[in-house]
Scaffold this motif. Structure first.
Motif, mmCIF file in Angstrom:
data_model
loop_
_atom_site.group_PDB
_atom_site.id
_atom_site.type_symbol
_atom_site.label_atom_id
_atom_site.label_comp_id
_atom_site.label_asym_id
_atom_site.label_seq_id
_atom_site.Cartn_x
_atom_site.Cartn_y
_atom_site.Cartn_z
ATOM 1 N N SER A 161 24.586 8.170 -123.228
ATOM 2 C CA SER A 161 25.915 7.617 -122.990
ATOM 3 C C SER A 161 25.848 6.613 -121.847
ATOM 4 C CB SER A 161 26.904 8.729 -122.641
ATOM 5 O OG SER A 161 26.621 9.259 -121.347
ATOM 6 N N GLU A 162 26.883 5.798 -121.702
ATOM 7 C CA GLU A 162 26.898 4.802 -120.633
ATOM 8 C C GLU A 162 26.832 5.454 -119.252
ATOM 9 O OE1 GLU A 162 30.213 2.207 -121.004
ATOM 10 O OE2 GLU A 162 29.407 1.148 -122.748
ATOM 11 N N SER A 163 27.368 6.665 -119.158
ATOM 12 C CA SER A 163 27.408 7.345 -117.858
ATOM 13 C C SER A 163 26.517 8.586 -117.852
ATOM 14 C CB SER A 163 28.853 7.743 -117.518
ATOM 15 O OG SER A 163 29.398 8.558 -118.548
ATOM 16 N N GLU A 164 25.453 8.566 -118.658
ATOM 17 C CA GLU A 164 24.551 9.722 -118.745
ATOM 18 C C GLU A 164 24.036 10.104 -117.353
ATOM 19 O OE1 GLU A 164 23.307 12.625 -120.991
ATOM 20 O OE2 GLU A 164 23.575 10.800 -122.184
#
Length: 273
Positions: A161-164
């Protein structure tokens, strides 16, 4: 002129033109390359003027443009499936592309690829370096703090995810670098990106095999199956055979093993771990 080197050719004497060739197709290719180069120079001039208008000095602005061009070349090489220089003979090094969010929303690509097979502290340091190049910060003096993962490479079927969490990204990167794509397959079949699951890989991994039936034969041989067959009366040995396909079905449906197929074979994991 040194006697042992011939004089350079005279284009006028050879009847050559400015393309250096009389082949129409090659001339067209050269002309297209010249046009593209001219367009790139024009675009870079406009970009340089824009960056200078934001408050960058000309030298810094030129450096930023060259950095962006380097990243574009690397993206093109990755898209074409070409390994970077010196990388072809090395283990997989998963990477993420991290962008400064505030700069991206303002139309500037401030980002870079980060090798996530390195230590977590080094990944954090690389992200700080990206945010330190923020044009938003340079222009407004406000710090750029938000970043996002906008691309990835070397993770197999695992989608970040973009904010992994960087803890997870680092665990995946280091695991894939150490164990290969089997580690990515383990993360994928669990569909559960947590540190505990990833740490169970070594205990769960049974190995790589040509296919599922090859694994069944491996299990059969490990149980001394051929010896057991030889111990049967001769009339039974003539009709009894190991049914590897049935073994695979039973192991899989019972949950004893988990399989992850790939073009070169299959990775096998203990389903009870």
């Amino acid at each position: 002129m040194r006697e042992d080197f011939p004089a350079p050719p005279n284009p006028e004497q050879q009847g050559a033109n400015s393309y250096g060739t009389d082949d129409p197709e090659k001339q067209a290719e050269i002309e297209a390359a010249r046009t593209a180069a001219a367009e790139e120079r024009r675009a870079n001039r406009e970009k340089l003027e824009r960056y200078v208008s934001y408050g960058l000095n000309e030298e810094d602005a030129q450096g930023l443009i060259e950095h962006e061009q380097m990243l574009n070349d690397r993206r093109a090489a990755i898209a074409a499936g070409k390994p970077e220089a010196g990388e072809a003979d090395k283990r997989i090094r998963p990477r993420i592309y991290v962008r400064s969010v505030i700069d991206y929303t303002e139309g500037h690509d401030i980002g870079d690829w980060i090798d996530v097979s390195q230590d977590l502290d080094d990944i954090h340091a690389d992200i700080k370096k990206i945010l330190a190049r923020s044009l938003h910060t340079h222009f407004t003096k406000e710090p750029a703090e938000e970043w996002a993962i906008t691309s990835q490479e070397g993770f197999g079927e695992v989608v970040l995810s973009e904010s992994e969490s960087l803890d997870i990204v680092c665990a995946l990167g280091r695991g894939i670098h150490e164990h290969g794509m089997a580690f990515a397959a383990w993360a994928e079949i669990n569909d559960d990106h947590d540190i505990y699951t990833l740490e169970r890989f070594k205990d769960a991994y049974e190995g790589e095999f040509e296919d599922r039936e090859a694994y069944a034969k491996h299990v059969f041989d490990g149980m001394n199956g051929e010896h057991e067959l030889e111990a049967l009366p001769k009339w039974m040995r003539d009709i009894v055979r190991a049914d590897y396909a049935h073994m695979v079905h039973e192991m899989w449906t019972s949950g004893d093993v988990r399989f992850a197929d790939h073009p070169g074979g299959v990775w096998v994991f203990n389903g009870r771990i």
